[in-house]
Design a protein around this motif. Structure first.
Motif, PDB file in Angstrom:
ATOM      1  N   ALA A  35       0.825  -1.204   0.000  1.00 27.31           N
ATOM      2  CA  ALA A  35       0.000   0.000   0.000  1.00 27.31           C
ATOM      3  C   ALA A  35       0.864   1.261   0.000  1.00 27.31           C
ATOM      4  N   ILE A  36       1.979   1.233   0.713  1.00 28.50           N
ATOM      5  CA  ILE A  36       2.878   2.389   0.738  1.00 28.50           C
ATOM      6  C   ILE A  36       3.423   2.659  -0.659  1.00 28.50           C
ATOM      7  N   LEU A  88       1.345  13.732   5.696  1.00 27.34           N
ATOM      8  CA  LEU A  88       1.186  12.526   6.523  1.00 27.34           C
ATOM      9  C   LEU A  88      -0.296  12.181   6.692  1.00 27.34           C
ATOM     10  N   ALA A  89      -1.122  13.196   6.891  1.00 26.26           N
ATOM     11  CA  ALA A  89      -2.563  12.943   7.041  1.00 26.26           C
ATOM     12  C   ALA A  89      -3.131  12.329   5.760  1.00 26.26           C
ATOM     13  N   GLY A 138      -4.869   7.574   2.729  1.00 31.26           N
ATOM     14  CA  GLY A 138      -4.693   6.712   1.558  1.00 31.26           C
ATOM     15  C   GLY A 138      -4.399   5.275   1.937  1.00 31.26           C
ATOM     16  N   LEU A 139      -3.584   5.098   2.973  1.00 35.25           N
ATOM     17  CA  LEU A 139      -3.273   3.741   3.424  1.00 35.25           C
ATOM     18  C   LEU A 139      -4.508   3.052   3.986  1.00 35.25           C
ATOM     19  N   LEU A 175      -6.001  -0.311   2.346  1.00 31.26           N
ATOM     20  CA  LEU A 175      -6.023  -1.523   3.160  1.00 31.26           C
ATOM     21  C   LEU A 175      -7.434  -1.911   3.601  1.00 31.26           C
ATOM     22  N   GLY A 176      -8.414  -1.115   3.195  1.00 32.01           N
ATOM     23  CA  GLY A 176      -9.794  -1.455   3.537  1.00 32.01           C
ATOM     24  C   GLY A 176     -10.140  -1.191   4.978  1.00 32.01           C
ATOM     25  N   LEU A 177      -9.498  -0.210   5.591  1.00 36.72           N
ATOM     26  CA  LEU A 177      -9.790   0.141   6.978  1.00 36.72           C
ATOM     27  C   LEU A 177     -10.739   1.334   7.023  1.00 36.72           C
ATOM     28  N   ALA A 178     -11.481   1.441   8.095  1.00 42.16           N
ATOM     29  CA  ALA A 178     -12.384   2.573   8.269  1.00 42.16           C
ATOM     30  C   ALA A 178     -11.574   3.844   8.495  1.00 42.16           C
ATOM     31  N   PRO A 179     -12.119   4.996   8.119  1.00 42.43           N
ATOM     32  CA  PRO A 179     -11.413   6.253   8.387  1.00 42.43           C
ATOM     33  C   PRO A 179     -11.112   6.384   9.886  1.00 42.43           C
ATOM     34  N   GLY A 180      -9.884   6.725  10.199  1.00 34.02           N
ATOM     35  CA  GLY A 180      -9.476   6.877  11.600  1.00 34.02           C
ATOM     36  C   GLY A 180      -9.163   5.575  12.316  1.00 34.02           C
ATOM     37  N   ALA A 181      -9.239   4.438  11.608  1.00 33.38           N
ATOM     38  CA  ALA A 181      -8.969   3.145  12.235  1.00 33.38           C
ATOM     39  C   ALA A 181      -7.520   3.065  12.691  1.00 33.38           C
ATOM     40  N   PRO A 182      -7.256   2.453  13.846  1.00 33.46           N
ATOM     41  CA  PRO A 182      -5.876   2.324  14.312  1.00 33.46           C
ATOM     42  C   PRO A 182      -5.125   1.255  13.515  1.00 33.46           C
TER      43      PRO A 182
END
Length: 167
Positions: free
Chosen positions: A104-105, A144-145, A150-151, A155-162
């Motif tokens: 993803a990076i 960075l934000a 974008g990552l 990666l299919g994570l929710a916005p703000g997911a850790p």
């Protein structure tokens, strides 16, 4: 990705991504193909629910991982004396998550990828990153934000997911 109302096209578009993921986590090609087929069948059976999903790709990837984990739990267990070593290395999921993260990076724009890699090496202060890169601190923070957003999306994570949500 096609509109979720065009489910056959959505499923066709999901298949290559699911195959790549399944090949990384499954023991062999047959198991990978079976996992993908089962996930797509389950999605097909729940068409009405799938139409309401904002990101079918992330949902399908999570479903595939969950199905794989379920298959591991259902596998017959050997006695402690019969097993020479664990069937799956304990950190296999962490290694897969890191592999997904590295891929993803590489999808990020170069300026964002450079900053994320610096953060990954332990440099977390925006002021120090700004000094190191010669960029204003505000530019570093905004890049960075955007990189983190974008990552999460890739990666299919929710916005703000850790980050721990990768595991």
């Amino acid at each position: 990705m096609p509109c979720p109302t065009d489910l056959p096209e959505t499923f066709i578009a999901l298949r290559p991504d699911l195959i790549r993921l399944a090949r990384r986590i499954a023991d062999n090609e047959t198991e990978a193909q079976d996992l993908v087929q089962e996930v797509l069948l389950r999605l097909w059976r729940r068409q009405d629910e799938v139409r309401r999903i904002a990101d079918p790709r992330a949902y399908a990837r999570a479903a595939l991982r969950n199905l794989y984990r379920q298959s591991l739990r259902r596998a017959p267990m050997l006695g402690l004396d019969a097993a020479e070593e664990p069937a799956i290395e304990p950190d296999v999921f962490a290694v897969l998550a890191l592999s997904d993260l590295e891929r993803a990076i590489t999808q990020l724009p170069n300026d964002q990828a450079q900053l994320i890699r610096l953060v990954a090496t332990g440099e977390s202060s925006p002021r120090r990153l700004a000094l190191r890169t010669g960029l204003p601190a505000g530019t570093v923070m905004s890049r960075l934000a955007r990189a983190r957003a974008g990552l999460r999306e890739e990666l299919g994570l929710a916005p703000g997911a850790p980050v721990s949500a990768l595991m």
